[in-house]
Motif scaffolding. Structure first.
Motif, PDB file in Angstrom:
ATOM      1  N   ILE A  79       2.654   1.614  -3.449  1.00  0.00           N
ATOM      2  CA  ILE A  79       1.738   1.981  -4.535  1.00  0.00           C
ATOM      3  C   ILE A  79       1.164   3.372  -4.275  1.00  0.00           C
ATOM      4  O   ILE A  79       1.097   4.208  -5.175  1.00  0.00           O
ATOM      5  CB  ILE A  79       0.634   0.914  -4.683  1.00  0.00           C
TER       6      ILE A  79
ATOM      7  N   ASP B  93       0.700  -5.016  -7.856  1.00  0.00           N
ATOM      8  CA  ASP B  93       0.073  -5.361  -6.575  1.00  0.00           C
ATOM      9  C   ASP B  93      -0.234  -6.859  -6.491  1.00  0.00           C
ATOM     10  O   ASP B  93      -0.367  -7.544  -7.503  1.00  0.00           O
ATOM     11  CB  ASP B  93      -1.222  -4.570  -6.407  1.00  0.00           C
TER      12      ASP B  93
ATOM     13  N   PRO C 106       0.604   0.134  -9.850  1.00  0.00           N
ATOM     14  CA  PRO C 106      -0.485  -0.676  -9.265  1.00  0.00           C
ATOM     15  C   PRO C 106      -0.567  -2.080  -9.850  1.00  0.00           C
ATOM     16  O   PRO C 106      -1.010  -3.002  -9.168  1.00  0.00           O
ATOM     17  CB  PRO C 106      -1.747   0.119  -9.611  1.00  0.00           C
TER      18      PRO C 106
ATOM     19  N   ARG D 113       6.444  -8.814  -5.948  1.00  0.00           N
ATOM     20  CA  ARG D 113       5.902  -8.078  -7.076  1.00  0.00           C
ATOM     21  C   ARG D 113       5.178  -9.053  -7.993  1.00  0.00           C
ATOM     22  O   ARG D 113       5.639 -10.189  -8.179  1.00  0.00           O
ATOM     23  CB  ARG D 113       7.029  -7.413  -7.892  1.00  0.00           C
TER      24      ARG D 113
ATOM     25  N   ASP E 129       0.833  -1.209   0.000  1.00  0.00           N
ATOM     26  CA  ASP E 129       0.000   0.000   0.000  1.00  0.00           C
ATOM     27  C   ASP E 129       0.866   1.258   0.000  1.00  0.00           C
ATOM     28  O   ASP E 129       0.584   2.216  -0.717  1.00  0.00           O
ATOM     29  CB  ASP E 129      -0.905   0.028   1.243  1.00  0.00           C
TER      30      ASP E 129
END
Lengths: 304, 308, 412
Positions: free
Chosen positions: A91, A101, A98, C200, A88
């Motif tokens: 980003i 994520d 994003p 990631r 969080d």
């Protein structure tokens, strides 16, 4: 319901979780995990508590196509918290696009979920952590040889409840504990009913906040049955009403399957070595009756 | 000292076998150590156990690196490199093979310089769980210092908690093995410990400092577990009868815990035998019963016979 | 700019100047001011990022390391029972090789439960794989947090670090602190570089995986040791840069008037400044006394200590900790690096300052006297607890009130 998930044919036909993991043949926990992973996908980070599934990955072998972090028995939800918070932050500050994520998934056994990790779980729900909590429940400390856990059912023989009547306490109700926290979602599933499972994962996936997926995990060595029977045992758990398939959403508990007619619990129990002492050398009428009456009472309340 | 290593698969009673043998030696007046090699034991996966027996207190510990006897409950493990069945054997070692074939053929095939004793594995899976006990019985005879009574007493002691019928079956199997290798009695000899003169020095190095990225137990690739041939755990093999498979889509594939059944473009399922652990869930869930279970040994034998 | 700050505030300022992204927290006396200040700064926007209150220190450490392993700069703080509650993770996460900084506010361990300072808590983390900085002043607290980040994040090191300050004596005590400016701090400590660690979507990784077998285990464990050893050299360069930028040298081992000393006090933490005072008084009295204080306890600056103590006649190790059944921890540690050294001094052991108990100037003087006698006699006195007849009399009064059986004056 996702209209795309009506029949078995709508389930994924290719599987994401890599073969070759060290789980036992016929592992009901791995069965549920592999079905769930197909739907959650590789854009996930599984944060693992100590359990049988500690050995899902052992260096340099991992079955995951997405990410995984091993923590400790008590604190997988806190690990999920750290990962979620960090993503969080990255980003939110534009330091990570994003599309990088991931969904945080805590993966624990029933021992962690109902015992040593319960305060970490409660804390994470309380904080509104956006994560999925996947508990595979083989009703005992399976990785250490099936000692009794808080999730062990009444009457089951374990390595620490070898007496004439088996485990003296009843199974702790993890679903109810979660519901008391008012999470965004909670569901029970079993790998033996992949369609019901898929619908619930699909629903959970679309929500944000703490979400429980509580999977019954028939365990061939721990429950003492032939691995080939793992699916049948799971089905019988549902048909006898021992394992209610349900979900909590929008503040209400809904049963996604009401067994009708409901088979006697003995149909489920007698297939498993852990309950054999209830049938031979002679029937343990009292314990069998107690188990049946607990299940009856549950469904009487549901259907009232 | 006798240094004995038992190899087999999870579920074949290897630990029990090592304890029977340990108790039998103990009953025969020996000092004893017995221990399973601790690992991620799973049914069908390779595992080992150790027995040491000597006439004076035993100070050695841990792994037996130079066994006097390797007792192998399941000869298919010879195809599993990670099982390390023949690790540390030499010309004075004895290999007890629980399986088929004759000793000389095995000796040649394995390029084994020591003695091979074959304990015929009769009756396919009735005795799958008794491989460890059978090996214990045979090993007791190979040592030549354990009587039938001592072996029986050891079994009675080790299996007491499992009830009389388990004791009876195990005793019968172990005694049959004891008798089957009678002509090799005494072939197993006690060996001496490593000498402190003219030994091979360990090749110690100074461990180099390495980048944290590689010096942490992290895996940077996806699904490397496919390198693990869990198909070698299998004692039963599922086989699809495509004539009866109704291409239901993917009931078997979905319900295979190990992601070991894939569905081809024509909707036919295909079993990944490199990874199928042989749980046989697919056999029990297939609606038209188009998957059957056959013993892995038989399937392999058939494959060998079919090979050019 | 010099301003009065408590040690706790200095620790919080250290995190602020380091631009910590993430602070998982759990309150415990005497650490709470640190997390309260940080919470205020996150709320006011003076810090960007997030503070998350966990439900235990075990979870707090897990979240801290998991966030570090995801690629953000993490700060956290605890004390005493909290550090011990987190002990499983304290030993676990260094192997993840994801650096972050943990401030420990030292407090004596139960039982009996107490609120005041000694060093048993942080020494229980001695072998965990965390680097350890020990502070003697509030100034050092803020400086050490910055140094700890630089060292922990150094590509050669990549280990988490503990910065330790004494409860009450530093945590609640205001002292003048020269706070680096945000710009100067940023110039010294660049933004967190994850060096490719992190979860990631485009880069799957399985972290902290189990190993089967002692050989792989030996490799990974020993690599953390090699990295910690490497931190010693790295610290030298980093501390030199810090001294150049801020004018404050923070060497791994502080030597105070010890280079020509005959007798030396050896201790860590806030009471070391009291020892400095005692050194000055002793010098005035004609005694060639000095102080040697390791600031860095892990990695252990063995060579620096050997050099600092070579040729000294006698050393008193004053341990504010107790290894039950052995004695002072630092005494044994120092002995291990001095044994067999040419010109090694005599080594005496004193345990004092347990649970916040003061060490008086006179006690330092008396220790110096005993060291002088030891030099003449050629052997050291037996280990001693700093504890007086008056204290035992007071204890007897308390026991009498507690009706402790067999104590004169007890009512039952």
């Amino acid at each position: 319901m996702n209209p795309a998930l009506r029949r078995m044919k709508d389930l994924p036909s290719t599987h994401l979780l890599g073969a070759g993991s060290a789980m036992c043949a016929g592992c009901g926990g791995l069965l549920a995990l592999h079905e769930i992973y197909d739907l959650l996908g590789a854009r996930t980070v599984f944060v693992n508590a100590a359990s049988c599934m500690t050995l899902l990955a052992s260096y340099p072998f991992t079955p995951f196509r997405g990410s995984w972090l091993y923590t400790a028995m008590a604190s997988a939800p806190a690990g999920a918290q750290g990962v979620r918070d960090a993503l969080d932050i990255l980003i939110g500050q534009g330091r990570l696009p994003p599309e990088e994520d991931l969904t945080a998934v805590a993966l624990t056994g029933d021992g962690a979920a109902t015992g040593i990790g319960l305060s970490a779980t409660s804390g994470a729900i309380d904080r509104g952590l956006d994560f999925i909590y996947l508990c595979y429940d083989n009703e005992g400390y399976g990785n250490t040889g099936q000692q009794s856990s808080p999730a062990t059912p009444l009457g089951a023989r374990t390595a620490t409840s070898g007496g004439a009547h088996g485990h003296a306490a009843s199974k702790k109700d993890l679903f109810a504990i979660w519901v008391a926290h008012r999470p965004v979602y909670a569901a029970t599933v079993v790998g033996a009913d992949p369609l019901d499972l898929a619908r619930k994962i699909d629903k959970a996936r679309a929500l944000t906040g703490p979400r429980l997926i509580h999977a019954l995990a028939p365990c061939p060595p721990g429950w003492s049955f032939d691995p080939a029977e793992a699916v049948e045992i799971g089905r019988l758990a549902v048909k006898t009403g021992v394992w209610p398939l349900k979900e909590y959403v929008d503040g209400k508990v809904v049963h996604t399957h009401v067994p009708h007619p409901r088979l006697p619990v003995e149909e489920y129990l007698k297939r498993q070595g852990r309950f054999r002492h209830l049938f031979e050398p002679e029937r343990d009428v009292q314990v069998l009756a107690r188990i049946q009456s607990q299940v009856d009472a549950y469904w009487a309340e549901v259907c009232a | 000292m006798y240094r004995i290593r038992l190899h087999g698969r999870g579920g074949q009673g290897i630990k029990t076998g090592s304890r029977i043998l340990g108790s039998a030696f103990f009953g025969a007046g020996f000092e004893v150590q017995d221990a399973p090699v601790y690992g991620a034991e799973r049914r069908g996966a390779s595992m080992a156990a150790h027995v040491r027996a000597a006439r004076s207190p035993i100070r050695e510990r841990g792994v037996i690196t130079r066994p006097d006897l390797v007792a192998l409950a399941d000869e298919t493990l010879l195809q599993v490199p990670a099982a390390n069945v023949l690790s540390g054997v030499g010309p004075d070692s004895v290999l007890l093979l629980h399986g088929n074939g004759d000793a000389e053929t095995w000796r040649a095939r394995l390029a084994f310089s020591g003695t091979v004793v074959v304990l015929p594995a009769a009756g396919e899976h009735a005795e799958a769980e008794l491989g460890g006990a059978r090996c214990a019985g045979a090993a007791a005879r190979l040592a030549g210092v354990i009587s039938r009574q001592q072996l029986m007493a050891a079994i009675a002691q080790e299996l007491a908690s499992l009830g009389p019928s388990a004791t009876e079956t195990t005793t019968a199997q172990a005694l049959a093995a004891y008798d089957a290798v009678a002509r090799h009695a005494g072939v197993l000899r006690e060996s001496r410990p490593a000498a402190a003169v003219a030994f091979a020095a360990p090749e110690w190095i100074d461990l180099p400092l390495e980048s944290a990225r590689i010096a942490a137990p992290d895996i940077f690739a996806a699904a490397t577990s496919v390198e693990m041939r869990t198909g070698l755990w299998r004692t039963m093999r599922p086989e699809i009868d495509y004539a009866h498979c109704n291409r239901c889509a993917w009931i078997c594939s979905t319900l295979c815990p190990d992601s070991a059944i894939r569905v081809l473009a024509d909707r036919s399922p295909e079993i990944d035998l490199e990874h199928c652990k042989g749980c046989m869930i697919c056999v029990s869930v297939c609606p038209p019963h188009a998957i059957r279970a056959l013993p892995e040994r038989a399937a392999r034998a058939r494959e060998l016979a079919a090979a050019p | 700019m010099r301003r009065l700050l408590t040690g706790n505030a200095a620790a919080a300022w250290g995190a602020r100047l380091a631009r910590a992204d993430y602070v998982p927290a759990f309150p415990i006396t005497p650490q709470t001011e640190i997390i309260e200040l940080l919470a205020q700064w996150f709320d006011s926007g003076e810090l960007r990022g997030r503070l998350t209150l966990l439900e235990s220190e075990h979870s707090m450490l897990t979240a801290a390391a998991a966030a570090a392993a995801t690629g953000v700069r993490v700060f956290t703080a605890t004390s005493s029972q909290g550090l011990l509650y987190a002990m499983e993770m304290l030993y676990t996460v260094p192997g993840w090789r994801a650096p972050f900084v943990l401030v420990n506010v030292s407090r004596g361990l139960a039982s009996p439960i107490t609120l005041e300072s000694d060093h048993n808590d942080v020494l229980a983390a001695r072998d965990s794989g965390f680097l350890q900085f020990h502070c003697a002043s509030c100034q050092e607290v803020v400086d050490s947090v910055l140094l700890a980040y630089r060292l922990a994040e150094d590509p050669r090191v990549r280990l988490p670090a503990i910065v330790n300050l004494d409860g009450f004596h530093l945590s609640f005590t205001r002292e003048p602190v020269d706070l680096p400016t945000a710009e100067a701090a940023a110039a010294f400590l660049p933004p967190f570089e994850s060096h490719g660690i992190g979860f990631r979507a485009s880069r799957p990784v399985s972290q902290a995986v189990a190993v089967l077998g002692g050989s792989a285990y030996s490799y990974f464990r020993y690599e953390t040791h090699l990295a910690a050893e490497q931190a010693l050299a790295a610290h030298g360069a980093i501390a030199a840069e810090f001294a150049q930028r801020f004018g404050r040298p923070h060497e791994a081992v502080e030597r105070y008037r010890s280079d020509d000393a005959e007798i030396v006090f050896f201790m860590i933490g806030a009471f070391a400044t009291k020892a400095m005072d005692a050194v000055d008084r002793l010098r005035e009295a004609g005694v060639a006394a000095g102080l040697v204080r390791p600031r860095l306890l892990r990695p252990y600056p063995a060579a620096d200590l050997q050099r600092a103590l070579a040729g000294r006649r006698a050393v008193a190790v004053i341990d504010q900790n107790l290894s039950v059944g052995k004695g002072g921890v630092l005494h044994g540690e120092l002995a291990s690096v001095l044994y067999g050294q040419p010109d090694a001094p005599l080594l005496a052991s004193y345990v004092g300052g347990l649970g916040g108990r003061d060490i008086s100037a006179e006690e330092f003087f008396q220790i110096a006297r005993e060291l002088q006698d030891a030099v003449l006699a050629g052997r050291v006195p037996p280990p001693r607890l700093l504890y007086t007849a008056g204290e035992l009399r007071q204890m007897r009064n308390l026991q009498a009130i507690a009706a402790a059986p067999g104590i004169a004056g007890a009512r039952a």
